[in-house]
Design a protein around this motif. Structure first.
Motif, short mmCIF file in Angstrom:
data_model
loop_
_atom_site.label_atom_id
_atom_site.label_comp_id
_atom_site.label_asym_id
_atom_site.label_seq_id
_atom_site.Cartn_x
_atom_site.Cartn_y
_atom_site.Cartn_z
N SER A 87 -15.34 1.57 -11.70
CA SER A 87 -15.66 1.96 -13.07
C SER A 87 -16.90 1.27 -13.63
O SER A 87 -17.56 1.81 -14.52
CB SER A 87 -14.47 1.66 -13.99
N GLY A 88 -17.18 0.06 -13.16
CA GLY A 88 -18.27 -0.71 -13.73
C GLY A 88 -17.90 -1.37 -15.05
O GLY A 88 -18.71 -2.06 -15.66
N LYS A 89 -16.67 -1.16 -15.51
CA LYS A 89 -16.21 -1.75 -16.77
C LYS A 89 -15.74 -3.18 -16.51
O LYS A 89 -15.28 -3.51 -15.42
CB LYS A 89 -15.05 -0.94 -17.35
N LEU A 90 -15.82 -4.00 -17.56
CA LEU A 90 -15.33 -5.36 -17.44
C LEU A 90 -13.81 -5.36 -17.50
O LEU A 90 -13.22 -4.73 -18.37
CB LEU A 90 -15.91 -6.25 -18.54
N ARG A 91 -13.18 -6.08 -16.57
CA ARG A 91 -11.73 -6.16 -16.46
C ARG A 91 -11.32 -7.63 -16.55
O ARG A 91 -11.85 -8.46 -15.80
CB ARG A 91 -11.25 -5.60 -15.12
N SER A 92 -10.39 -7.94 -17.44
CA SER A 92 -9.91 -9.31 -17.58
C SER A 92 -8.48 -9.43 -17.10
O SER A 92 -7.64 -8.58 -17.41
CB SER A 92 -10.01 -9.76 -19.04
N THR A 93 -8.23 -10.49 -16.36
CA THR A 93 -6.92 -10.75 -15.78
C THR A 93 -6.51 -12.18 -16.11
O THR A 93 -7.25 -13.11 -15.79
CB THR A 93 -6.98 -10.60 -14.25
N PRO A 94 -5.34 -12.37 -16.73
CA PRO A 94 -4.86 -13.74 -16.88
C PRO A 94 -4.34 -14.22 -15.53
O PRO A 94 -3.67 -13.48 -14.81
CB PRO A 94 -3.71 -13.61 -17.90
N ILE A 95 -4.71 -15.43 -15.18
CA ILE A 95 -4.34 -15.94 -13.86
C ILE A 95 -4.22 -17.46 -13.93
O ILE A 95 -4.98 -18.11 -14.63
CB ILE A 95 -5.39 -15.47 -12.81
N GLY A 96 -3.23 -17.98 -13.21
CA GLY A 96 -3.03 -19.42 -13.18
C GLY A 96 -4.17 -20.11 -12.44
O GLY A 96 -4.75 -19.55 -11.51
N TYR A 97 -4.49 -21.30 -12.88
CA TYR A 97 -5.56 -22.06 -12.23
C TYR A 97 -5.16 -23.53 -12.14
O TYR A 97 -4.25 -23.99 -12.82
CB TYR A 97 -6.89 -21.91 -12.97
N PHE A 98 -5.89 -24.25 -11.30
CA PHE A 98 -5.71 -25.69 -11.14
C PHE A 98 -7.08 -26.33 -11.07
O PHE A 98 -8.01 -25.73 -10.55
CB PHE A 98 -4.94 -26.00 -9.85
N ARG A 99 -7.19 -27.53 -11.60
CA ARG A 99 -8.43 -28.30 -11.45
C ARG A 99 -8.27 -29.23 -10.26
O ARG A 99 -7.31 -29.97 -10.17
CB ARG A 99 -8.73 -29.10 -12.71
#
Length: 191
Positions: A79-91
């Motif tokens: 699509s070329g559209k911006l897609r946002s996904t909540p996702i767990g992260y670690f430092r």
């Protein structure tokens, strides 16, 4: 009396090898139980749009969710559209990483691979462009896991069942994590 062998007092038996992720952790269940994997994925699809909306307005940051969840924004492959996904992260070493049991089948990964220059992360209220580095070398992944366990044993416990009172790196088998979990490091782009 029998003489005491000095070496026998210094030797401790080797710890048994323990495989990670351990049984019962969410990561192990996603990797080994197709029903759990499908159910968990359905829950993500259902609630992710709401999480994205609350994250963007800063509501989740007030409750501390941004300490463990970020928004990953990619440009859609088709699509070329911006897609946002909540996702767990670690430092790890001060750098943001994510562990994905969905591997390269995840939609966000396909978008990231197709458009590597169009990737942003938002932690709390701060959104910034990043360069994603997919870690594929087993030695590098093992080194990163070792650092993660040393820096954040409680988070390692949550993610894959690490028990700092029981487990030791020299008796840890991370082959399942190395072979089946996608590990991505995000480096901030410099201007």
């Amino acid at each position: 009396m029998n003489p005491i062998n000095e070496n026998s007092r210094l030797m401790t038996p080797p710890s048994p090898v323990r495989a990670f992720p351990t049984e019962g952790t969410n990561l192990a269940r996603i990797l080994s139980d197709p029903q759990h994997r499908q159910s968990f994925h359905a829950q993500l699809k259902k609630y992710n749009p709401l999480v994205v909306a609350f994250y963007r307005i800063g509501l989740l940051s007030l409750f501390g969710v941004s300490r463990t969840v970020m928004l990953l924004t990619t440009k859609g492959k088709k699509s070329g559209k911006l897609r946002s996904t909540p996702i767990g992260y670690f430092r790890i070493g001060g750098v943001i990483h994510l562990f994905s049991p969905w591997g390269k089948d995840a939609s966000w990964y396909k978008n990231l691979a197709a458009n590597p220059n169009d990737v942003w992360i938002q932690v709390g209220l701060h959104k910034r462009p990043v360069r994603a580095q997919v870690m594929e070398e087993p030695v590098e992944i093992q080194r990163t896991l070792t650092k993660f366990v040393a820096e954040s044993p409680s988070q390692a416990g949550y993610l894959f069942g690490w028990d700092p009172g029981r487990d030791q790196m020299d008796a840890a088998d991370f082959s399942v994590v190395i072979n089946r979990v996608l590990l991505v490091r995000f480096v901030e782009k410099t201007k």
